[in-house]
Design an enzyme around this catalytic site. Structure first.
Site, PDB file in Angstrom:
ATOM      1  N   CYS A  74      53.025  69.431  72.662  1.00 51.53           N
ATOM      2  CA  CYS A  74      54.460  69.628  72.848  1.00 51.53           C
ATOM      3  C   CYS A  74      54.919  70.659  71.820  1.00 51.53           C
ATOM      4  CB  CYS A  74      55.165  68.292  72.622  1.00 51.53           C
ATOM      5  SG  CYS A  74      56.966  68.365  72.676  1.00 51.53           S
ATOM      6  N   CYS A 184      56.791  75.876  76.374  1.00 52.51           N
ATOM      7  CA  CYS A 184      56.951  74.430  76.575  1.00 52.51           C
ATOM      8  C   CYS A 184      55.802  73.989  77.468  1.00 52.51           C
ATOM      9  CB  CYS A 184      58.297  74.143  77.242  1.00 52.51           C
ATOM     10  SG  CYS A 184      58.484  72.432  77.793  1.00 52.51           S
TER      11      CYS A 184
HETATM   12  N1  DGL Z   1      56.613  69.571  76.623  1.00 52.42           N
HETATM   13  C1  DGL Z   1      57.642  69.691  75.617  1.00 52.42           C
HETATM   14  C2  DGL Z   1      57.481  71.010  74.865  1.00 52.42           C
HETATM   15  O1  DGL Z   1      56.421  71.613  74.933  1.00 52.42           O
HETATM   16  C3  DGL Z   1      58.962  69.456  76.246  1.00 52.42           C
HETATM   17  C4  DGL Z   1      60.034  69.248  75.277  1.00 52.42           C
HETATM   18  C5  DGL Z   1      61.135  68.362  75.726  1.00 52.42           C
HETATM   19  O2  DGL Z   1      60.886  67.185  75.971  1.00 52.42           O
HETATM   20  O3  DGL Z   1      62.264  68.857  75.759  1.00 52.42           O
HETATM   21  O4  DGL Z   1      58.360  71.466  74.165  1.00 52.42           O
END
Ligand code: DGL
Length: 262
Positions: A74, A184
């Site tokens: 993440c 993301c």
């Molecule tokens: N997969 C997360 C990232 O890479 C998502 C972040 C979120 O939950 O807003 O930032």
């Protein structure tokens, strides 16, 4: 730590499975345990201290599962919490950050777009990397507001998602970007839709493969790569297991998905 302990992977939700896939493809013998904190998604709109608190909770859970290394799949958790995690735990951590460097090095128009969450784009770690490359490149940053929520519902190519993406990408296209960085881990699931919207010369860059390679390098250096075929990958979510199951790009009988109220 034993070599046959699992690689622990966490994300705010289902998106980090895009990173899991790269790790599993590169290191198929490794046992992996994936944690989707979907009940708390999205992280991107939360204050940094809350992102740290959730990242600590996820880390503690993966350590209980015996993780020999933790992949923070993440960008938002990495850019806001990884230094805290590294100074608090002995287990090695691998993080993911928007791949500005390769995009900047490859760009011919010297204009790159970054699509990421508010939490990532406003972090000090992101600002540091972005500053390095903004001298020679125009960097157009756009918050992918609302995208994580749609992917968490299993929506990757609905008319609403297409409309949102067309609007979000317009400033980058207008500025002349030739590389779009997906900052993301949820966004790789939007690639087929993005390809329909973007001009054909725009290259999409994500960091999944780089994270998998770094995971291998670190495990190798610590002599923690397993030698034996492990049990099938395990995925846990505090959200809807059906959404998680639906997004994993592998046959349903090749992994286990469970609900975990953590
Ligand atoms: N997969 C997360 C990232 O890479 C998502 C972040 C979120 O939950 O807003 O930032």
């Amino acid at each position: 730590m034993r070599k046959d302990n699992p690689i622990g992977i966490f994300d705010s939700g289902v998106g980090g499975t895009s990173i899991w896939k790269e790790i599993h493809n590169l290191l198929p013998l490794e046992h992996t345990v994936y944690l989707a904190d979907s009940a708390n998604a999205p992280y991107g709109e939360k204050p940094p201290e809350e992102i740290v608190r959730l990242s600590v909770k996820n880390t503690e859970w993966l350590l209980q599962m015996g993780a020999k290394i933790i992949v923070v799949a993440c960008n938002t958790a990495t850019t806001n919490a990884i230094s805290h995690l590294r100074s608090s735990y002995e287990v090695p951590f691998i993080g993911i950050e928007p791949a500005i460097k390769p995009a900047a090095l490859k760009s011919k128009t010297k204009c790159i777009g970054i699509l990421a969450t508010k939490g990532t784009l406003s972090s000090a770690l992101f600002a540091k990397t972005s500053d390095l490359y903004s001298r020679d490149n125009k960097i157009v940053e756009v918050v992918g507001k609302g995208l994580v929520e749609e992917i968490e519902k299993g929506e990757k190519d609905s008319p609403f998602v297409r409309e949102m993406l067309a609007e979000l990408l317009q400033p980058m296209i207008n500025a002349g970007m030739d590389h779009l960085v997906l900052g993301c881990s949820h966004y790789p699931y939007l690639i087929p839709t993005l390809e329909k919207i973007l001009p054909s010369h725009v290259q999409i860059i994500d960091s999944g493969m780089a994270v998998a390679k770094q995971t291998k390098v670190v495990l190798q250096s610590l002599d923690l790569l397993t030698q034996d075929q492990q049990q099938i990958p395990e995925f846990f979510t505090n959200g809807d297991p059906k959404i998680l199951q639906g997004i994993i790009p592998f046959p349903a009988d090749s992994f286990k998905v469970g609900f975990q109220n953590f």
